[in-house]
Design a protein around this motif. Structure first.
Motif, PDB file in Angstrom:
ATOM      1  N   ALA A  50       0.739  -1.145   0.098  1.00 56.05           N
ATOM      2  CA  ALA A  50      -0.082  -0.338   0.083  1.00 56.05           C
ATOM      3  C   ALA A  50       0.583   1.274  -0.141  1.00 56.05           C
ATOM      4  O   ALA A  50       2.204   0.987   0.363  1.00 56.05           O
ATOM      5  CB  ALA A  50      -0.994   0.318   1.745  1.00 56.05           C
ATOM      6  N   HIS A  51       0.137   2.086  -0.002  1.00 53.92           N
ATOM      7  CA  HIS A  51       0.456   3.415  -0.255  1.00 53.92           C
ATOM      8  C   HIS A  51       1.463   4.168   1.246  1.00 53.92           C
ATOM      9  O   HIS A  51       1.916   4.317   1.543  1.00 53.92           O
ATOM     10  CB  HIS A  51       0.137   5.183  -0.440  1.00 53.92           C
ATOM     11  N   LYS A  52       1.058   3.777   2.256  1.00 52.93           N
ATOM     12  CA  LYS A  52       0.660   3.722   4.064  1.00 52.93           C
ATOM     13  C   LYS A  52       0.826   2.244   4.469  1.00 52.93           C
ATOM     14  O   LYS A  52      -0.726   2.005   4.914  1.00 52.93           O
ATOM     15  CB  LYS A  52       0.757   5.385   3.598  1.00 52.93           C
ATOM     16  N   GLY A  53       1.626   1.740   4.921  1.00 51.41           N
ATOM     17  CA  GLY A  53       1.156   0.784   6.539  1.00 51.41           C
ATOM     18  C   GLY A  53       0.571  -0.361   5.388  1.00 51.41           C
ATOM     19  O   GLY A  53      -0.220  -1.044   4.846  1.00 51.41           O
ATOM     20  N   GLY A  54       1.637  -1.079   4.066  1.00 51.36           N
ATOM     21  CA  GLY A  54       1.539  -2.507   4.029  1.00 51.36           C
ATOM     22  C   GLY A  54       1.174  -3.026   4.983  1.00 51.36           C
ATOM     23  O   GLY A  54       0.301  -3.910   4.462  1.00 51.36           O
ATOM     24  N   GLY A  55       1.423  -3.448   5.574  1.00 51.95           N
ATOM     25  CA  GLY A  55       1.173  -4.763   6.461  1.00 51.95           C
ATOM     26  C   GLY A  55       0.097  -3.760   7.790  1.00 51.95           C
ATOM     27  O   GLY A  55      -1.139  -4.747   7.661  1.00 51.95           O
ATOM     28  N   ILE A  56       0.396  -2.783   8.465  1.00 51.85           N
ATOM     29  CA  ILE A  56      -1.065  -2.538   9.003  1.00 51.85           C
ATOM     30  C   ILE A  56      -1.006  -0.380   8.859  1.00 51.85           C
ATOM     31  O   ILE A  56       0.191  -0.725   8.637  1.00 51.85           O
ATOM     32  CB  ILE A  56      -0.806  -2.451  10.599  1.00 51.85           C
ATOM     33  N   TYR A  57      -1.986  -0.100   8.338  1.00 47.43           N
ATOM     34  CA  TYR A  57      -2.393   1.143   8.583  1.00 47.43           C
ATOM     35  C   TYR A  57      -3.077   1.398   9.835  1.00 47.43           C
ATOM     36  O   TYR A  57      -4.204   1.238  10.238  1.00 47.43           O
ATOM     37  CB  TYR A  57      -3.264   1.477   7.376  1.00 47.43           C
ATOM     38  N   CYS A  58      -2.448   1.847  10.733  1.00 42.77           N
ATOM     39  CA  CYS A  58      -3.039   2.529  12.157  1.00 42.77           C
ATOM     40  C   CYS A  58      -3.125   4.133  12.194  1.00 42.77           C
ATOM     41  O   CYS A  58      -2.127   4.412  12.350  1.00 42.77           O
ATOM     42  CB  CYS A  58      -2.187   1.837  12.901  1.00 42.77           C
ATOM     43  N   SER A  59      -3.981   4.883  12.887  1.00 41.55           N
ATOM     44  CA  SER A  59      -4.461   5.553  12.630  1.00 41.55           C
ATOM     45  C   SER A  59      -5.542   6.398  13.964  1.00 41.55           C
ATOM     46  O   SER A  59      -6.485   5.827  13.271  1.00 41.55           O
ATOM     47  CB  SER A  59      -5.164   7.025  11.134  1.00 41.55           C
ATOM     48  N   GLY A  60      -5.174   7.314  14.846  1.00 41.87           N
ATOM     49  CA  GLY A  60      -6.365   7.453  15.760  1.00 41.87           C
ATOM     50  C   GLY A  60      -6.592   6.433  16.915  1.00 41.87           C
ATOM     51  O   GLY A  60      -8.006   6.105  16.809  1.00 41.87           O
ATOM     52  N   SER A  61      -5.757   5.841  17.066  1.00 43.39           N
ATOM     53  CA  SER A  61      -6.262   4.830  17.033  1.00 43.39           C
ATOM     54  C   SER A  61      -5.058   3.820  18.777  1.00 43.39           C
ATOM     55  O   SER A  61      -4.035   4.227  19.130  1.00 43.39           O
ATOM     56  CB  SER A  61      -6.860   3.389  16.095  1.00 43.39           C
TER      57      SER A  61
ATOM     58  N   ALA B  38       5.636  -0.753   0.963  1.00 39.49           N
ATOM     59  CA  ALA B  38       4.549   0.435   0.944  1.00 39.49           C
ATOM     60  C   ALA B  38       5.441   1.936  -0.106  1.00 39.49           C
ATOM     61  O   ALA B  38       6.802   1.764  -0.145  1.00 39.49           O
ATOM     62  CB  ALA B  38       4.738   1.512   2.898  1.00 39.49           C
ATOM     63  N   TYR B  39       4.855   1.824  -1.154  1.00 40.16           N
ATOM     64  CA  TYR B  39       5.273   2.259  -2.483  1.00 40.16           C
ATOM     65  C   TYR B  39       4.574   4.083  -2.694  1.00 40.16           C
ATOM     66  O   TYR B  39       3.433   3.798  -2.262  1.00 40.16           O
ATOM     67  CB  TYR B  39       4.958   1.294  -3.845  1.00 40.16           C
ATOM     68  N   GLU B  40       4.943   4.820  -3.673  1.00 39.48           N
ATOM     69  CA  GLU B  40       5.020   6.226  -4.257  1.00 39.48           C
ATOM     70  C   GLU B  40       3.111   5.680  -4.561  1.00 39.48           C
ATOM     71  O   GLU B  40       2.893   4.242  -5.354  1.00 39.48           O
ATOM     72  CB  GLU B  40       5.221   6.789  -4.353  1.00 39.48           C
TER      73      GLU B  40
ATOM     74  N   GLU C  51       7.710  13.223  -4.307  1.00 40.47           N
ATOM     75  CA  GLU C  51       8.042  13.684  -3.186  1.00 40.47           C
ATOM     76  C   GLU C  51       6.580  12.554  -2.386  1.00 40.47           C
ATOM     77  O   GLU C  51       6.563  12.979  -0.933  1.00 40.47           O
ATOM     78  CB  GLU C  51       8.003  14.866  -2.554  1.00 40.47           C
ATOM     79  N   ASP C  52       5.840  12.235  -3.211  1.00 38.27           N
ATOM     80  CA  ASP C  52       4.913  10.931  -2.730  1.00 38.27           C
ATOM     81  C   ASP C  52       4.917  10.147  -2.508  1.00 38.27           C
ATOM     82  O   ASP C  52       4.359   8.865  -3.232  1.00 38.27           O
ATOM     83  CB  ASP C  52       3.564  11.592  -3.714  1.00 38.27           C
ATOM     84  N   VAL C  53       6.065   9.826  -1.639  1.00 39.37           N
ATOM     85  CA  VAL C  53       6.670   8.189  -1.435  1.00 39.37           C
ATOM     86  C   VAL C  53       6.258   6.951  -0.389  1.00 39.37           C
ATOM     87  O   VAL C  53       5.490   8.356   0.473  1.00 39.37           O
ATOM     88  CB  VAL C  53       8.003   8.239  -1.131  1.00 39.37           C
ATOM     89  N   GLY C  54       5.923   5.725  -0.667  1.00 42.25           N
ATOM     90  CA  GLY C  54       5.178   4.961   0.283  1.00 42.25           C
ATOM     91  C   GLY C  54       6.036   4.647   1.597  1.00 42.25           C
ATOM     92  O   GLY C  54       7.191   5.159   1.824  1.00 42.25           O
ATOM     93  N   GLU C  55       5.311   5.126   3.086  1.00 46.14           N
ATOM     94  CA  GLU C  55       6.095   4.993   4.044  1.00 46.14           C
ATOM     95  C   GLU C  55       4.887   4.084   4.487  1.00 46.14           C
ATOM     96  O   GLU C  55       4.040   3.006   5.150  1.00 46.14           O
ATOM     97  CB  GLU C  55       5.264   6.427   4.664  1.00 46.14           C
TER      98      GLU C  55
END
Length: 204
Positions: free
Chosen positions: A132-143, A157-159, A169-173
């Motif tokens: 995914a673009h952010k959090g290939g394994g786990i995307y965790c926000s506000g949790s 995680a890729y762009e 600059e829109d890279v994977g994180e």
């Protein structure tokens, strides 16, 4: 589902709905899942398990007074799933062990999506194959998420290529985990062989 979350409707808080019929009937109980189960089963016992984690997540009802657990039999959870899997508050997802229970997104998306979720836990599983673009394994926000005896391996995680001229600059994180405005606890686990072409190959 009778009670959609922001995984189904975003933003769910701004929508009015009146659902009369749903495929996933709510269950106020722990549930059991097995790769050889069937989503037409009740899932209420290990002898009558559901087949997919996705169905268990849709059906189970948990709250602060009644936390619940989804028990996963050993095996590989991939083909029967629809990724990402959206965690719920006051819910524990518990595998047999990280050596024998694998959740594999097979490059389809993030493995887990955890947004605005409180007191959730994932235990004794391997999380792999997320892309995914952010959090290939786990995307965790506000949790508030706790990981116990969990292995995160081979997630990426890729762009995000959203047009013919991608932003450099829109890279994977966060190849393994992307964590934003969250409380993350990680105990007795392993993060290995994950990759991001931007920041945080393992965790950001």
């Amino acid at each position: 589902v009778f009670n959609p979350s922001d995984r189904h409707i975003d933003p769910v808080a701004s929508c009015a709905y009146n659902i009369l019929h749903a495929k996933a009937i709510p269950v106020c109980s722990d549930l059991y899942v097995s790769p050889v189960g069937d989503d037409s089963n009740s899932g209420l016992t290990s002898s009558e398990p559901l087949r997919s984690i996705r169905m268990a997540l849709e059906k189970i009802v948990a709250d602060e007074a009644n936390p619940r657990t989804i028990f996963l039999e050993k095996g590989n959870y991939s083909e029967s799933e629809a990724f990402p899997l959206a965690m719920k508050s006051y819910l524990t997802l518990c595998g047999a062990s990280s050596a024998t229970t694998t959740i594999d997104a097979d490059g389809m998306w993030s493995v887990f999506y955890v947004r605005n979720v409180q007191q959730a836990a994932i235990q004794q599983t391997t999380i792999t194959g997320g892309d995914a673009h952010k959090g290939g394994g786990i995307y965790c926000s506000g949790s508030d998420l706790k990981l116990e005896d969990v292995r995160l391996s081979n997630n990426t995680a890729y762009e995000w290529i959203h047009d013919a001229y991608p932003d450099p600059e829109d890279v994977g994180e966060g190849g393994g985990i992307y964590c934003s405005n969250s409380r993350l606890q990680f105990e007795n686990g392993t993060i290995d062989s994950n990759y991001a072409n931007g920041l945080g190959g393992g965790i950001l």
